[in-house]
Design a protein around this motif. Structure first.
Motif, PDB file in Angstrom:
ATOM      1  N   ARG B  96       0.858  -1.187   0.000  1.00 12.98           N
ATOM      2  CA  ARG B  96       0.000   0.000   0.000  1.00 12.98           C
ATOM      3  C   ARG B  96       0.887   1.227   0.000  1.00 12.98           C
ATOM      4  O   ARG B  96       2.062   1.154   0.306  1.00 12.98           O
ATOM      5  CB  ARG B  96      -0.923   0.009   1.219  1.00 12.98           C
ATOM      6  CG  ARG B  96      -0.217   0.042   2.555  1.00 12.98           C
ATOM      7  CD  ARG B  96      -1.207  -0.060   3.699  1.00 12.98           C
ATOM      8  NE  ARG B  96      -0.568   0.100   4.982  1.00 12.98           N
ATOM      9  CZ  ARG B  96       0.039  -0.886   5.633  1.00 12.98           C
ATOM     10  NH1 ARG B  96       0.095  -2.073   5.100  1.00 12.98           N
ATOM     11  NH2 ARG B  96       0.584  -0.658   6.808  1.00 12.98           N
ATOM     12  N   ASP B  97       0.277   2.324  -0.318  1.00 16.77           N
ATOM     13  CA  ASP B  97       1.058   3.534  -0.522  1.00 16.77           C
ATOM     14  C   ASP B  97       1.858   3.969   0.681  1.00 16.77           C
ATOM     15  O   ASP B  97       3.034   4.280   0.592  1.00 16.77           O
ATOM     16  CB  ASP B  97       0.117   4.680  -0.908  1.00 16.77           C
ATOM     17  CG  ASP B  97      -0.279   4.599  -2.369  1.00 16.77           C
ATOM     18  OD1 ASP B  97      -1.344   5.107  -2.707  1.00 16.77           O
ATOM     19  OD2 ASP B  97       0.504   4.032  -3.152  1.00 16.77           O
ATOM     20  N   ARG B  98       1.227   4.068   1.845  1.00 17.04           N
ATOM     21  CA  ARG B  98       1.894   4.682   2.980  1.00 17.04           C
ATOM     22  C   ARG B  98       2.629   3.674   3.854  1.00 17.04           C
ATOM     23  O   ARG B  98       3.225   4.024   4.846  1.00 17.04           O
ATOM     24  CB  ARG B  98       0.866   5.439   3.827  1.00 17.04           C
ATOM     25  CG  ARG B  98       0.299   6.657   3.105  1.00 17.04           C
ATOM     26  CD  ARG B  98      -0.888   7.226   3.845  1.00 17.04           C
ATOM     27  NE  ARG B  98      -0.521   7.927   5.052  1.00 17.04           N
ATOM     28  CZ  ARG B  98      -0.290   9.222   5.126  1.00 17.04           C
ATOM     29  NH1 ARG B  98      -0.368   9.964   4.049  1.00 17.04           N
ATOM     30  NH2 ARG B  98       0.038   9.789   6.275  1.00 17.04           N
ATOM     31  N   GLY B  99       2.600   2.408   3.449  1.00 12.24           N
ATOM     32  CA  GLY B  99       3.286   1.403   4.236  1.00 12.24           C
ATOM     33  C   GLY B  99       4.761   1.365   3.963  1.00 12.24           C
ATOM     34  O   GLY B  99       5.266   2.024   3.079  1.00 12.24           O
ATOM     35  N   GLY B 100       5.468   0.586   4.739  1.00 12.43           N
ATOM     36  CA  GLY B 100       6.894   0.438   4.541  1.00 12.43           C
ATOM     37  C   GLY B 100       7.185  -0.390   3.309  1.00 12.43           C
ATOM     38  O   GLY B 100       6.369  -1.185   2.852  1.00 12.43           O
TER      39      GLY B 100
END
Lengths: 115, 112
Positions: B96-100
């Motif tokens: 996902r976008d904001r994950g590591g």
């Protein structure tokens, strides 16, 4: 555009003493922030991440970082350095660009641990 | 439990030669990225992909091409190698976008 500044390119500490690696960011909205570690000739490993939950974030290997919005900082700390902590550390901010999030990397801080 | 696998680990190219850096992930991540790392410069984004069949340019795309025919694979192509492309290349993926991100172990490329 967002940016990340790692204030020290090199930090040396003695084994058993505290570690402080400094990171400041600029952001136009609530950012996601990360610290990664890179050991010599290895890939990057995620240490910890901040994504708008608790401002004090605990990571692996005893590291933690505190998100301070008023200071636009996300410094990485560890109470007692170990020889195995010697590595390069990258502070990263996640930026929304053209509808998707991308990482903006700092230039890195090389940590040296002295016996 | 392979994660992100990059091949080769090392390569020396002559100016004008071409090659493909391979990247495969087994985590079913939609997002994949190629970065280059130069000394003292952090990592710069070359290309990225948000899913199979979708790619887009990053900060430093000149001299490179990518494709994403499957979720797992995201190869990076150098058509006419130049000394300025001497660098360490990292592939990464995310669910996902904001994950590591999960990074591969890198490919060290030297162009002579």
């Amino acid at each position: 555009a967002q940016s990340v500044t790692q204030l020290d390119s090199h930090v040396s500490v003695s084994e058993g003493t505290p570690v402080l690696l400094r990171c400041n960011y600029s952001s136009s909205y609530s950012p996601s922030l990360f610290w990664y570690v890179q050991h010599p000739n290895k890939g990057l490993q995620l240490l910890l991440k901040y994504t708008s939950a608790a401002t004090l974030v605990k990571g692996i290997n005893g590291f933690e970082a505190e998100f301070k919005k008023s200071e636009t900082s996300f410094h990485l700390t560890k109470p007692s350095a170990h020889m195995s902590d010697a590595a390069e550390y990258f502070c990263v901010v996640s930026e929304l660009d053209s509808g998707t999030y991308k990482y903006i990397f700092g230039t890195g801080t090389r940590l040296k641990v002295l016996a | 439990n392979a994660g992100v696998t990059q091949t080769p680990k090392f390569r020396i190219l002559k100016i004008g030669q071409s090659m493909t850096l391979q990247c495969t992930q087994d985590m079913n991540h939609n997002y994949m990225y190629w970065y280059r790392q130069d000394p003292g410069m952090g990592l710069k984004l070359i290309y990225y992909s948000v899913g199979a069949g979708i790619t887009d340019k990053g900060e430093v795309p000149n001299g490179y091409n990518v494709s994403r025919s499957t979720t797992e694979d995201f190869p990076l192509r150098l058509e006419l190698a130049a000394p300025s492309q001497t660098s360490v290349y990292f592939c990464a993926s995310s669910n996902r976008d904001r994950g590591g991100y999960t990074f591969g172990s890198g490919t060290r490329l030297t162009v002579v």
